[in-house]
Design a protein around this motif. Structure first.
Motif, short mmCIF file in Angstrom:
data_model
loop_
_atom_site.label_atom_id
_atom_site.label_comp_id
_atom_site.label_asym_id
_atom_site.label_seq_id
_atom_site.Cartn_x
_atom_site.Cartn_y
_atom_site.Cartn_z
N VAL A 112 0.85 -1.19 0.00
CA VAL A 112 0.00 0.00 0.00
C VAL A 112 0.89 1.25 0.00
O VAL A 112 2.01 1.20 0.50
N PRO A 113 0.39 2.37 -0.62
CA PRO A 113 -0.98 2.61 -1.05
C PRO A 113 -1.36 1.75 -2.26
O PRO A 113 -0.51 1.37 -3.05
N SER A 114 -2.66 1.51 -2.36
CA SER A 114 -3.15 0.68 -3.45
C SER A 114 -4.58 1.05 -3.80
O SER A 114 -5.28 1.72 -3.04
N PHE A 115 -5.01 0.59 -4.96
CA PHE A 115 -6.37 0.73 -5.44
C PHE A 115 -7.32 0.08 -4.43
O PHE A 115 -7.10 -1.06 -4.00
N SER A 116 -8.37 0.80 -4.04
CA SER A 116 -9.25 0.33 -2.97
C SER A 116 -9.94 -1.00 -3.30
O SER A 116 -10.25 -1.78 -2.39
N GLU A 117 -10.17 -1.29 -4.58
CA GLU A 117 -10.85 -2.53 -4.94
C GLU A 117 -10.02 -3.77 -4.63
O GLU A 117 -10.57 -4.86 -4.47
N TYR A 132 1.39 -4.00 3.41
CA TYR A 132 2.81 -3.69 3.53
C TYR A 132 3.01 -2.25 3.05
O TYR A 132 2.69 -1.93 1.90
N ASN A 133 3.51 -1.39 3.92
CA ASN A 133 3.64 0.03 3.60
C ASN A 133 4.87 0.30 2.75
O ASN A 133 6.01 0.11 3.18
N LEU A 134 4.62 0.76 1.52
CA LEU A 134 5.70 1.17 0.64
C LEU A 134 6.24 2.52 1.09
O LEU A 134 5.52 3.31 1.71
N GLU A 136 7.19 6.24 0.89
CA GLU A 136 6.89 7.45 0.12
C GLU A 136 8.17 8.12 -0.35
O GLU A 136 8.24 8.66 -1.46
N GLU A 137 9.22 8.08 0.48
CA GLU A 137 10.50 8.69 0.11
C GLU A 137 11.13 8.00 -1.09
O GLU A 137 11.90 8.59 -1.83
N GLU A 138 10.81 6.72 -1.29
CA GLU A 138 11.34 5.96 -2.43
C GLU A 138 10.30 5.84 -3.54
O GLU A 138 10.37 4.94 -4.38
N ASN A 139 9.34 6.77 -3.55
CA ASN A 139 8.31 6.85 -4.61
C ASN A 139 7.50 5.56 -4.75
O ASN A 139 7.10 5.17 -5.84
N PHE A 140 7.28 4.89 -3.60
CA PHE A 140 6.44 3.68 -3.57
C PHE A 140 6.98 2.58 -4.49
O PHE A 140 6.20 1.79 -5.04
N SER A 141 8.28 2.52 -4.69
CA SER A 141 8.88 1.51 -5.56
C SER A 141 8.91 0.16 -4.86
O SER A 141 8.85 0.06 -3.63
N PHE A 337 -7.59 5.70 -0.85
CA PHE A 337 -6.49 4.83 -1.25
C PHE A 337 -5.82 4.30 0.02
O PHE A 337 -5.24 5.06 0.78
N ASN A 338 -5.92 3.01 0.22
CA ASN A 338 -5.35 2.39 1.42
C ASN A 338 -3.87 2.72 1.55
O ASN A 338 -3.10 2.53 0.61
N GLY A 339 -3.48 3.20 2.72
CA GLY A 339 -2.07 3.40 3.01
C GLY A 339 -1.45 4.66 2.46
O GLY A 339 -0.23 4.82 2.54
N LEU A 340 -2.24 5.57 1.91
CA LEU A 340 -1.69 6.81 1.36
C LEU A 340 -1.89 7.94 2.37
O LEU A 340 -3.01 8.20 2.81
#
Length: 371
Positions: A112-117, A132-134, A136-141, A337-340
């Protein structure tokens, strides 16, 4: 304790009627930046196919092809795969539901973040969701080693993710993604890969590889890139055994004859696809430059949308509402958006004129919030 006021928020992008009714703005006056649909509109070839089909009364009087033979043939040619490795349904969610049932997934890691569906579909299927939290500093890679470690630590038997990532649009290169899939395979973990926006970077797709790997199922959307979401067509590619299981769990006649005819024409329209990619890069680059001028951070997207991050001093929900009421422009709120983290909005890449209007309106809305 006093409860915070309820915030109005559509569940998805593109909900113009709902927004128009809520804010008293005529729906036909709204410019929709919330849905990531190709601004070129449907290919002329797809529209011509629909006209030809409707001119023949048999199109509506006869049942659709139960085996979807012609549609699967064209999809196989377009994706460089085999018809026997393709399952088709009326969108991504039915395909994911069939996959979860057929593979008997019990515990899924969801970056996450991810599409809610994603989350909702997993829950509806009785699958335990492990977020699993991606970074943000690494652009969610995606980091293959870190993700596989998380899969093992949490006892997951599947990984569900998107490439390009949604909602950021950040692309994981095919070689890196392949490494992740191979590492997961060593532990018997299935990888459910949503390539809904890979048409904007087709060389990075793993669709062809999906038929040759035991643990990979790739999902593809047809309708976003070709601007025909009203027809609801998606497909999955995987090995023989997985696809056989999917097809047994998809209801008969999942695609109408009209949708099949239009998609067949669209997938063969190479000139449309080439123009769409070229125009998207030019327009997205212009938007990135203008947004940077406004001190709005954008993640390095390879798709037809941009995720915007505002400073802590900006009330993004107020900006979202001002853009609707004062400028008749609908942005994508990112609250669901979950996790954003807070402070984000998303925009589609639209026509040059629409993009210019967006920048002028955003500049005005930001200036007025600071007064």
């Amino acid at each position: 304790m006093k409860q915070p006021p309820q915030v109005f928020l559509p569940a998805h992008g593109g909900q113009l009627r709902q927004i128009a009714a809520r804010y008293g703005v005529p729906a036909e006056q709204l410019v929709d930046f919330s849905a990531n649909i190709n601004p070129a509109g449907p290919p002329a070839s797809a529209l011509a196919a629909l006209h030809r089909a409707l001119a023949d009364p048999a199109t509506l009087a006869a049942y659709p092809d139960l085996e979807l033979t012609e549609l699967k043939k064209i999809i196989a040619e377009a994706s460089n795969s085999s018809q026997k490795n393709i399952a088709v349904a009326n969108g991504f969610v039915p395909l994911l539901e069939a996959t979860l049932r057929s593979l008997r997934i019990s515990r899924c890691l969801l970056p996450v973040p991810s599409f809610s569906e994603y989350w909702q579909t997993l829950v509806n299927a009785g699958v335990a969701v492990v977020p699993y939290n991606l970074s943000e500093e690494e652009n969610f890679s995606y980091d293959p080693g870190v993700l596989v470690q998380a899969l093992l630590e949490d006892g997951c038997d599947a990984l569900l993710l998107a490439n390009p990532q949604n909602p950021s649009g950040v692309l994981c290169e095919a070689e890196r993604m392949q490494r992740l899939i191979e590492m997961a395979s060593e532990h018997g973990i299935k990888v459910l890969l949503d390539e809904a926006f890979i048409d904007y970077a087709p060389a990075q797709s793993l669709t062809r590889a999906a038929a040759e790997q035991e643990n990979l199922i790739v999902f593809r959307s047809v309708t976003k890139f070709f601007a025909i979401p009203g027809l609801r067509v998606g497909y999955a590619v995987s090995n023989d055994s997985s696809i056989e299981g999917l097809n047994r769990r998809i209801a008969p006649w999942p695609i109408t004859t009209l949708a099949s005819d239009a998609v067949c024409a669209a997938l063969q329209d190479e000139l449309y696809a080439e123009n769409a990619r070229r125009e998207n890069v030019l327009r997205r680059t212009w938007l990135e430059q203008e947004l940077a001028r406004l001190k709005i951070f954008t993640y390095p997207s390879r798709t037809n949308f941009l995720l915007l991050r505002f400073g802590a001093e900006v009330d993004v929900h107020l900006i979202w509402e001002k853009m609707i009421v004062e400028h008749q422009i609908v942005l994508r709120s990112c609250i669901n958006f979950n996790g954003l983290a807070a402070g984000h909005l998303r925009i589609a890449v639209r026509s040059g004129a629409d993009n210019e209007r967006l920048i002028r309106s955003l500049e005005s809305a930001l200036a007025r919030t600071k007064e």
